[in-house]
Write an enzyme that holds these catalytic residues in place. Sequence first.
Site, PDB file in Angstrom:
ATOM      1  N   SER A  22       0.537  33.242  -7.074  1.00  0.00           N
ATOM      2  CA  SER A  22      -0.124  32.574  -8.201  1.00  0.00           C
ATOM      3  C   SER A  22      -1.223  31.664  -7.677  1.00  0.00           C
ATOM      4  O   SER A  22      -1.345  31.420  -6.474  1.00  0.00           O
ATOM      5  CB  SER A  22       0.880  31.749  -9.024  1.00  0.00           C
ATOM      6  OG  SER A  22       1.424  30.689  -8.235  1.00  0.00           O
ATOM      7  N   ILE A  24      -4.187  29.404  -6.364  1.00  0.00           N
ATOM      8  CA  ILE A  24      -5.161  29.522  -5.288  1.00  0.00           C
ATOM      9  C   ILE A  24      -4.766  30.623  -4.318  1.00  0.00           C
ATOM     10  O   ILE A  24      -5.604  31.403  -3.857  1.00  0.00           O
ATOM     11  CB  ILE A  24      -5.301  28.178  -4.543  1.00  0.00           C
ATOM     12  CG1 ILE A  24      -5.807  27.086  -5.480  1.00  0.00           C
ATOM     13  CG2 ILE A  24      -6.269  28.313  -3.362  1.00  0.00           C
ATOM     14  CD1 ILE A  24      -5.698  25.695  -4.887  1.00  0.00           C
ATOM     15  N   SER A 155      -5.998  18.561   1.275  1.00  0.00           N
ATOM     16  CA  SER A 155      -6.508  17.939   0.055  1.00  0.00           C
ATOM     17  C   SER A 155      -7.266  16.669   0.400  1.00  0.00           C
ATOM     18  O   SER A 155      -7.019  16.047   1.444  1.00  0.00           O
ATOM     19  CB  SER A 155      -5.341  17.601  -0.886  1.00  0.00           C
ATOM     20  OG  SER A 155      -5.795  16.969  -2.062  1.00  0.00           O
ATOM     21  N   TYR A 179       3.581  13.636  -2.243  1.00  0.00           N
ATOM     22  CA  TYR A 179       2.664  14.764  -2.109  1.00  0.00           C
ATOM     23  C   TYR A 179       1.384  14.337  -1.384  1.00  0.00           C
ATOM     24  O   TYR A 179       0.897  15.033  -0.490  1.00  0.00           O
ATOM     25  CB  TYR A 179       2.325  15.328  -3.487  1.00  0.00           C
ATOM     26  CG  TYR A 179       1.383  16.496  -3.455  1.00  0.00           C
ATOM     27  CD1 TYR A 179       1.843  17.778  -3.182  1.00  0.00           C
ATOM     28  CD2 TYR A 179       0.026  16.329  -3.691  1.00  0.00           C
ATOM     29  CE1 TYR A 179       0.978  18.865  -3.150  1.00  0.00           C
ATOM     30  CE2 TYR A 179      -0.858  17.400  -3.660  1.00  0.00           C
ATOM     31  CZ  TYR A 179      -0.372  18.664  -3.394  1.00  0.00           C
ATOM     32  OH  TYR A 179      -1.250  19.731  -3.354  1.00  0.00           O
ATOM     33  N   LYS A 183      -0.025  15.680   2.236  1.00  0.00           N
ATOM     34  CA  LYS A 183      -1.355  16.233   2.470  1.00  0.00           C
ATOM     35  C   LYS A 183      -2.084  15.476   3.585  1.00  0.00           C
ATOM     36  O   LYS A 183      -2.890  16.056   4.321  1.00  0.00           O
ATOM     37  CB  LYS A 183      -2.163  16.231   1.175  1.00  0.00           C
ATOM     38  CG  LYS A 183      -1.677  17.279   0.185  1.00  0.00           C
ATOM     39  CD  LYS A 183      -1.699  18.662   0.795  1.00  0.00           C
ATOM     40  CE  LYS A 183      -1.085  19.741  -0.049  1.00  0.00           C
ATOM     41  NZ  LYS A 183      -1.078  21.063   0.615  1.00  0.00           N
TER      42      LYS A 183
END
Length: 299
Positions: A22, A24, A155, A179, A183
Amino acid sequence: MSDPKTAYGLKGKLAIVTGASSGIGKEIARGLARQGADVILACRNLIKADAVKRELQADAPSASLSIMQVDLGKLASTRSFAKAFLDRYSKLDILINNAGSWSSDRQLGPDGIDLIWMTNVVAPHLLTQLLLPALSAAAKNGADAPDARIINIASTFAKGLNLNDVEYKQRKYNGANLYAAAKQADRMLTWALADQVRGSGVTANAMSPGLVKTDLNRSAKGFEKFLFGMVSKLGGRTPSEGADTAVWLAAAPELTGVNGKFWENRKELACKYRGDKAAILRLQSICETMAGMGQPVAA
């Protein structure tokens, strides 16, 4: 944006894309398939992966697409995937560590590790190290221009990593903050990896896809779900747009030998997390302890 008609000469190149069922990941796999690569969709959900394979095959009828199951929330599954790959293939040209997850509430995997930290950091680090022999083999067989590439999907939303409490066990749990810390860790581990492979013909780069409209926030709750949904709706990019730089990094001939950089929109960005070598080494040690590195490939 990448043009699917642009030929990057990936015919005969073998690529793994994690989390390709799914968002990216699917669009990265599509882009590589359009450029002629043999693409392995490394996915947890085989039913979704099969539907994606059929979709991508219709889009690129001559593409070679296959599915291999891996659950990056589990160390045993990560190790089993690596072993199955190495048993089947002698080389790997492109590894794209795309799979990731986050949730508002703490979720522990079977190894007792928070799933945000495991899926985004520990398991991709383990998988990359296990697959390095195959990447090195591809680079050595690269004739005049040895070239195997690792792309880590990171990110610009990266901050707050505390090496004394990487899983938010000692602080009030916040999935979004964990999160962001994960990253940051992804970027730091990319710089360590780039140093590790320097001069070998293997390269490692990190990239930010930007804010993309995907189902990554499907496990969010309350205000976090509302906030991420609104921001994504108002300013989010399509998965295809988010995938563009990753496909370019994996395929563009002008990037042969380019190593240890951070990218967004096909432009290099500065990264403030590359300078503290001691912190990077400590992060490596933490992840390798969590992953039980040093064990044989088969768990």
